[in-house]
Design an enzyme around this catalytic site. Structure first.
Site, mmCIF file in Angstrom:
data_model
loop_
_atom_site.group_PDB
_atom_site.id
_atom_site.type_symbol
_atom_site.label_atom_id
_atom_site.label_comp_id
_atom_site.label_asym_id
_atom_site.label_seq_id
_atom_site.Cartn_x
_atom_site.Cartn_y
_atom_site.Cartn_z
ATOM 1 N N SER A 263 0.695 -1.167 -0.041
ATOM 2 C CA SER A 263 0.155 -0.094 -0.196
ATOM 3 C C SER A 263 0.814 1.150 0.045
ATOM 4 O O SER A 263 2.053 1.254 0.194
ATOM 5 C CB SER A 263 -0.951 -0.114 1.303
ATOM 6 O OG SER A 263 -0.032 0.735 2.348
ATOM 7 N N LYS A 264 0.163 2.347 -0.201
ATOM 8 C CA LYS A 264 0.901 3.660 -0.448
ATOM 9 C C LYS A 264 1.451 4.073 0.993
ATOM 10 O O LYS A 264 2.798 4.571 0.838
ATOM 11 C CB LYS A 264 0.154 4.855 -0.915
ATOM 12 C CG LYS A 264 -1.020 5.084 0.243
ATOM 13 C CD LYS A 264 -1.501 6.520 -0.461
ATOM 14 C CE LYS A 264 -2.835 6.964 0.495
ATOM 15 N NZ LYS A 264 -3.587 7.842 -0.006
ATOM 16 N N ARG A 265 1.213 3.499 2.146
ATOM 17 C CA ARG A 265 1.675 3.646 3.453
ATOM 18 C C ARG A 265 2.886 2.910 3.650
ATOM 19 O O ARG A 265 3.999 3.378 4.279
ATOM 20 C CB ARG A 265 0.718 3.671 4.570
ATOM 21 C CG ARG A 265 0.055 4.950 4.949
ATOM 22 C CD ARG A 265 -1.082 4.863 5.707
ATOM 23 N NE ARG A 265 -2.181 4.586 4.765
ATOM 24 C CZ ARG A 265 -3.024 5.364 4.283
ATOM 25 N NH1 ARG A 265 -2.621 6.693 4.275
ATOM 26 N NH2 ARG A 265 -3.907 5.130 3.573
ATOM 27 N N ASP A 266 2.987 1.686 2.936
ATOM 28 C CA ASP A 266 4.198 1.066 3.325
ATOM 29 C C ASP A 266 5.537 1.570 2.827
ATOM 30 O O ASP A 266 6.419 1.332 3.679
ATOM 31 C CB ASP A 266 4.123 -0.554 2.511
ATOM 32 C CG ASP A 266 2.868 -1.237 3.110
ATOM 33 O OD1 ASP A 266 2.639 -1.112 4.203
ATOM 34 O OD2 ASP A 266 2.209 -1.833 2.219
ATOM 35 N N PHE A 275 5.991 5.065 -5.221
ATOM 36 C CA PHE A 275 5.511 5.974 -6.216
ATOM 37 C C PHE A 275 6.752 6.157 -7.141
ATOM 38 O O PHE A 275 7.821 6.160 -6.825
ATOM 39 C CB PHE A 275 4.986 7.233 -5.743
ATOM 40 C CG PHE A 275 3.484 7.033 -4.946
ATOM 41 C CD1 PHE A 275 2.436 6.433 -5.279
ATOM 42 C CD2 PHE A 275 3.642 7.083 -3.605
ATOM 43 C CE1 PHE A 275 1.301 6.200 -4.720
ATOM 44 C CE2 PHE A 275 2.636 7.053 -2.837
ATOM 45 C CZ PHE A 275 1.396 6.709 -3.269
#
Ligand code: GLU
Length: 507
Positions: A263-266, A275
């Site tokens: 996920s983007k938080r990982d 990204f």
């Protein structure tokens, strides 16, 4: 392939493009190139509530940096535009109504509050997953239950409505997925999805199918998270009497420990970007990107290509052209692909080593703002390239090649500096002082003779020598470093280094 290959990447501008999204775009790109087809980008912004300003620009910029630009899309031209769904708004309603007329869909007038009350009631009765479906629709407010005069009245009064798919009872929907094989889902497990919303916009499902058809998409290559939507899409193609495109649902990208979706938080939490390029949220929160971290786009793309696909050989390094050549959907795996940050760094290292010297020197020149000569930077490259991951590492880790050290590694010094070391280094210094030629092999030869005379092992002198000159305990060959710095500088640094080390030892 019989039909011309036309594939699309269809992101929603709800935020920056995750690396999983870049991989989807990449596989579409590779597939299109491989079959001389067309790679299209379509922006799916029908859910206006989730629209994020700047996301579309981010996506285009990220694809451009990655070197996998589509050739049809917003701002790119093409005969099937517009390529942004909100700009196609007017065309969807007739398609939605066509389905109502052919009894494949119906108007539903239930308000959000009414539906919420139904859901709540069902929950109270121990049914937490209430759905608008083949069973519940018969007791709800829709054109299947209301008399047609009432339906007409509501429509003419402009009452808010949605159009829902009339999911048939107990039918097997079958379709062939190029990665997963045959997929069969029974319609009893599917709800009456909204196709057209009260705000006059289609939902993702309707717009996606209508656009894929009208844009003559031959293959839908997208993430696994869309697999549950595929049966509905197949039914829509059927309902319109259109031939469905081929489907290929790509495996998920998993966290490095295999535990769940990446996920983007990982990323920033675990110390790697998720990204392609930096993204700053409207609240000013920064998510880091591969580009700004100093990754080469080719390394990034090479790494991504192998996350879920394998060439069937042991080859790991592929240029984009080689990927086009080698790629095939039948070597894409069904199982989720674990992201491996170490392997990602390894790819970056390999690409750094392959970089032409002129490019590296010019990058170093830019990074160091023209402070050093071409010769200095070439030597930095030569000596540091094999040890670096990023271009900037060469400057950071090899700064002692350009500047006198400002810091000395106290931990290594206190571990390795013996009582006799200072004397040995002073003796070695006097030998160097008397050297006629100061090239790497002369220094090396003198060093070997010195060790032999004193019956010493290399470690006793080489590491302390390194520490006095560079301040650190590891680096490229000391004879190369010394020859590059020149006799005068080496002797000066030794005097200074010995002083510094002695004061560190007495701290
Ligand atoms: N708009 C969907 C997304 O955001 C695209 C799904 C598809 O490719 O059909 O990923």
């Amino acid at each position: 392939m019989s039909k011309p290959v036309r594939v699309r990447f269809a992101p929603s501008p709800t935020g920056p493009l995750h690396m999983g999204g870049v991989r989807t775009a990449l596989y579409n790109y590779l597939f299109a190139k491989k079959y001389n087809g067309t790679f299209i980008i379509r922006i799916e912004d029908t859910d206006q509530t989730r629209f994020v300003p700047g996301a579309q620009e981010y996506i285009m910029d990220a694809l451009k940096w990655s070197g996998i630009m589509p050739t049809e899309g917003p701002g790119l031209g093409g005969d099937f535009g517009p390529y942004v769904q909100s700009e196609r708004k007017a065309m969807y309603q007739p398609y939605a109504e066509q389905l109502v007329h052919s009894d494949k869909a119906y108007y539903a007038f239930d308000t959000a509050e009414e539906l919420e009350a139904m859901r709540e009631q069902a929950k109270q009765m121990g049914m937490p997953n209430w759905q608008y479906n083949v069973v519940t629709r018969s007791s709800l407010k829709n054109s299947l239950t209301l008399p047609s005069s009432e339906v007409e009245k509501l429509l003419s009064e402009g009452a808010p409505y949605v159009i829902r798919m009339k999911m048939p009872r107990n039918q097997d929907v079958r379709f062939h997925d190029l990665i997963r094989g045959w997929v069969v889902v029974n319609t009893n497990n599917l709800d009456d999805k909204v196709l057209f919303k009260s705000d006059g916009m289609p939902t993702y499902h309707l717009a996606n199918v209508v656009d894929d058809f009208t844009m003559k998409i031959s293959h839908v290559i997208r993430g696994e998270e869309w697999l549950p939507s595929a049966p509905l899409h197949v039914m829509l193609y059927d309902a319109y009497g259109w031939e469905a495109p081929e489907f290929a649902h790509l495996p998920l990208l998993l966290r490095p420990d295999g535990n769940g979706k990446l996920s983007k938080r990982d990323g920033d939490r675990l110390g790697f970007p998720v990204f392609p390029t930096d993204w700053t949220t409207s609240e000013g929160e920064l998510y880091s990107g591969y580009r700004e971290k100093g990754y080469f786009k080719d390394a990034f793309i090479n790494m991504l290509a192998l996350l879920g696909w394998n060439p069937g050989t042991i080859q790991e390094l592929f240029s984009l052209d080689e990927l086009v050549e080698a790629f095939s959907l039948d070597r894409v795996s069904k199982a989720g692909a674990k992201f491996d940050p170490d392997k990602t760094r390894w790819f970056q290292q390999q690409y750094l080593r392959q970089q032409p010297m002129v490019d590296l020197v010019s990058s170093l020149d830019t990074l160091s703002e023209g402070k050093y000569t071409h010769h200095q930077l070439s030597v930095v490259c030569e000596l540091m390239k094999e040890r670096a991951t990023f271009v900037s590492d060469m400057l950071i880790d090899g700064i002692y090649l350009l500047e006198k050290p400002l810091q000395w590694d106290k931990e290594t010094i206190s571990k390795k500096w013996k009582p006799e070391t200072t004397g040995l280094i002073q003796d070695w210094k006097s030998i160097m002082e008397n050297l006629q030629s100061f090239d790497a092999s002369s220094i090396e030869e003198a060093f070997k003779n010195f060790l032999a005379d004193r019956q010493l092992g290399t470690g006793a002198v080489l590491l302390p020598f390194r520490l006095t000159i560079t301040g650190v305990g590891a680096g490229p060959g000391m004879f190369d470093i010394s020859a590059f710095l020149g006799k005068e500088e080496v002797l000066e640094r030794m005097t200074e280094g010995l002083g510094k080390i002695s004061s560190l030892l007495h701290e």
